[in-house]
Design an enzyme around this catalytic site. Structure first.
Site, mmCIF file in Angstrom:
data_model
loop_
_atom_site.group_PDB
_atom_site.id
_atom_site.type_symbol
_atom_site.label_atom_id
_atom_site.label_comp_id
_atom_site.label_asym_id
_atom_site.label_seq_id
_atom_site.Cartn_x
_atom_site.Cartn_y
_atom_site.Cartn_z
ATOM 1 N N LYS A 123 -11.455 -3.908 18.391
ATOM 2 C CA LYS A 123 -10.079 -4.376 18.548
ATOM 3 C C LYS A 123 -9.612 -4.302 20.005
ATOM 4 O O LYS A 123 -8.504 -4.738 20.310
ATOM 5 C CB LYS A 123 -9.135 -3.565 17.664
ATOM 6 N N ASP A 138 -4.334 -6.315 5.170
ATOM 7 C CA ASP A 138 -5.321 -7.206 5.798
ATOM 8 C C ASP A 138 -5.246 -8.615 5.227
ATOM 9 O O ASP A 138 -5.560 -9.577 5.914
ATOM 10 C CB ASP A 138 -6.731 -6.643 5.592
ATOM 11 N N ASN A 155 0.846 -1.199 0.000
ATOM 12 C CA ASN A 155 0.000 0.000 0.000
ATOM 13 C C ASN A 155 0.883 1.252 0.000
ATOM 14 O O ASN A 155 2.108 1.150 0.010
ATOM 15 C CB ASN A 155 -0.957 -0.024 1.196
ATOM 16 N N ASP A 202 -4.438 -9.866 12.883
ATOM 17 C CA ASP A 202 -4.597 -8.467 13.293
ATOM 18 C C ASP A 202 -3.633 -8.243 14.453
ATOM 19 O O ASP A 202 -3.855 -8.722 15.567
ATOM 20 C CB ASP A 202 -6.044 -8.165 13.697
ATOM 21 N N ILE A 203 -2.542 -7.542 14.181
ATOM 22 C CA ILE A 203 -1.449 -7.424 15.155
ATOM 23 C C ILE A 203 -1.920 -6.689 16.405
ATOM 24 O O ILE A 203 -1.726 -7.143 17.533
ATOM 25 C CB ILE A 203 -0.251 -6.681 14.520
ATOM 26 N N PHE A 211 -4.313 3.369 14.869
ATOM 27 C CA PHE A 211 -4.533 4.412 13.876
ATOM 28 C C PHE A 211 -5.572 3.903 12.889
ATOM 29 O O PHE A 211 -5.603 2.708 12.598
ATOM 30 C CB PHE A 211 -3.234 4.727 13.118
HETATM 31 O O1 C5P Z 1 -8.587 -2.372 10.548
HETATM 32 P P1 C5P Z 1 -7.666 -1.274 10.172
HETATM 33 O O2 C5P Z 1 -6.528 -1.718 9.289
HETATM 34 O O3 C5P Z 1 -8.273 -0.020 9.664
HETATM 35 O O4 C5P Z 1 -7.055 -0.868 11.599
HETATM 36 C C1 C5P Z 1 -6.047 0.038 11.728
HETATM 37 C C2 C5P Z 1 -5.250 -0.225 12.986
HETATM 38 O O5 C5P Z 1 -5.049 -1.621 13.187
HETATM 39 C C3 C5P Z 1 -3.868 0.351 12.862
HETATM 40 O O6 C5P Z 1 -3.451 0.728 14.153
HETATM 41 C C4 C5P Z 1 -3.058 -0.805 12.314
HETATM 42 O O7 C5P Z 1 -1.673 -0.667 12.595
HETATM 43 C C5 C5P Z 1 -3.694 -1.974 13.024
HETATM 44 N N1 C5P Z 1 -3.681 -3.249 12.280
HETATM 45 C C6 C5P Z 1 -2.913 -4.318 12.730
HETATM 46 N N2 C5P Z 1 -2.939 -5.512 12.067
HETATM 47 C C7 C5P Z 1 -3.701 -5.681 10.965
HETATM 48 C C8 C5P Z 1 -4.494 -4.617 10.487
HETATM 49 C C9 C5P Z 1 -4.455 -3.409 11.154
HETATM 50 O O8 C5P Z 1 -2.205 -4.164 13.738
HETATM 51 N N3 C5P Z 1 -3.697 -6.836 10.335
#
Ligand code: C5P
Length: 417
Positions: free
Chosen positions: A348, A284, A215, A313-314, A330
């Site tokens: 989350k 994602d 991205n 999702d970290i 963020f």
């Molecule tokens: O769901 P979205 O990508 O919009 O969420 C954004 C937040 O989640 C950010 O803080 C991003 O660093 C974190 N994130 C994550 N792991 C993912 C997707 C998003 O830690 N796979």
């Protein structure tokens, strides 16, 4: 009401239509307690009269380097030393060019060169002028010279155009220059003794050895927060996807490629962290199986399908840990930004979320600027449009004012007392 108690503000006004807003700005600055000395460029007089400005500031307006009487009262070098802060609003394309070139061809530019005070500019011009490469080159030069830029805002313009170039409103100018972060040299060590883990940049998900999905994240916002947190005294670890940026001073950087790498490095380093800030634009999805060899073109004119599988999702996985740090996410949104971010924070399990509307020009990915809203359970606050460095300071200060009580500094961390 923001406070500027007895601060000496040298307000430069240059010749743009937005100069009509400067009487309101002077009133606000005075109401906040500042002493305001106005210096006008020759063309500013076409838009606003010195009589009005003198009445509102309570001081004679200066406009001439060669005015013997005024120089006898306070010479231009004395005036440059008097200022605690120099603000040029509106700043035209012309004054930006003159300042970027280091010119001193009138009283205002001479003062800007001579002063040791921080210099803020609120640019205002037609959107086409703002977008012109020459203006953008001057903007970059000014930012790298340490000049602080406020805006411009975008929207409808006096000339009938729509786009970036509107002067930031007087209230927002006041809020920015009176914020504790407004004087960049005074970095308070509000994070001393705290460990902060930050993710930044994009992730890269391999399709085969030469192709990937990624991205537009530049990493600028995450790096700016890392730099600022380190300057505020924190021990900072930055887990970064591929970027072109230098590692900020005092920050430990761990490079990763994919979301799964980032996930693993975060979990290896999470123990003992006080704050986790997930700024990374994590993909994602990833290709379900990356090919070992470069995928060959089929040449069959048919459609081909790439099967994707979801990445971990970290941030949510950190939030699920039994012993978790303060967690800030963020969210880059393109519609219903705050509503979506509120839901995301809850789903989350985050303590707070910073949301920005990336559908607006100049905000978010790859830009040096950002504006955002910080949302937590009991409240929210807007961080106005500004450079990513200044926004980082405001964000960390705001987090400490909301959550500081929860962040206990371990005994001895601050060294012998
Ligand atoms: O769901 P979205 O990508 O919009 O969420 C954004 C937040 O989640 C950010 O803080 C991003 O660093 C974190 N994130 C994550 N792991 C993912 C997707 C998003 O830690 N796979």
């Amino acid at each position: 009401m923001p406070e500027l108690d007895s601060k000496h503000i040298l307000l430069g006004i240059t010749g743009g239509i937005a100069a009509y807003k400067t009487p309101a700005l002077v009133r606000l600055l005075r109401q906040a307690g500042a002493e305001v000395q106005i210096v006008m460029s020759a063309s500013a007089r076409h838009f606003v009269t010195p009589t009005v400005l003198q009445a509102l500031s309570g001081l004679p307006v200066r406009d001439d380097l060669w005015d013997g009487g005024a120089e006898a009262a306070m010479g231009h070098i004395e005036l440059a030393r008097w200022a605690d802060l120099v603000l040029v609003a509106p700043a035209t394309a012309d004054v930006m060019a003159r300042l970027a070139g280091g010119r001193a061809d009138d009283l205002l530019t001479t003062l800007c060169l001579a002063t040791p005070a921080p210099l803020w500019l609120a640019p205002a011009m037609n959107q086409g002028m703002w977008r012109h490469p020459a203006v953008q080159r001057n903007r970059q030069r000014l930012v790298s010279d340490g000049v602080l830029l406020l805006g411009p805002d975008e929207g409808e313009q006096a000339c009938g155009d729509t786009g970036p170039g509107r002067m930031v409103e007087p209230e927002a100018i006041l809020a920015a220059i009176s914020a504790p972060s407004a004087t960049p040299t005074e970095t308070e060590q509000i994070l001393l003794g705290l460990n902060v883990l930050i993710t930044a940049g994009p992730t890269v998900e391999a399709i085969d050895p030469v192709r990937y999905i990624s991205n537009h994240s530049s990493g600028k916002q995450g790096y700016a927060i890392a730099e600022c947190a380190a300057a505020m005294g924190a021990e900072v670890t930055l887990v970064s996807g591929p970027t072109r940026l230098d590692t900020p001073v005092g920050v430990t950087r761990i490079d990763v490629q994919s979301a799964r790498d980032m996930h693993d490095r975060v979990h290896e380093n999470i123990a003992g962290q006080d704050i986790f800030i997930g700024v990374a634009a994590v993909a994602d999805y990833r290709p379900a199986a990356a090919a070992d060899q470069k995928i060959k073109k089929q040449g069959d004119a048919a459609d081909h399908t790439l099967i994707l599988t979801e990445n971990p999702d970290i941030i949510a996985s950190v939030a699920a840990l039994p012993e978790r740090p303060l967690i800030v996410g963020f969210a880059a949104e393109t519609e219903l930004a705050e509503e979506h971010a509120r839901q995301k924070r809850q789903c989350k399990g985050l303590d707070a979320i910073v949301v920005n509307d990336v559908s607006k020009a100049q905000i978010g990915f790859n830009s040096d600027y950002n504006s955002a809203t910080l949302i937590w359970e009991q409240g929210e606050v807007t961080l106005p449009f500004q450079g990513k460095e200044a926004l980082s300071r405001q964000l960390l200060e705001q987090l400490m004012s909301v959550f500081g009580m929860r962040l206990t500094v371990p005994p001895g961390a601050l060294g012998p007392t």
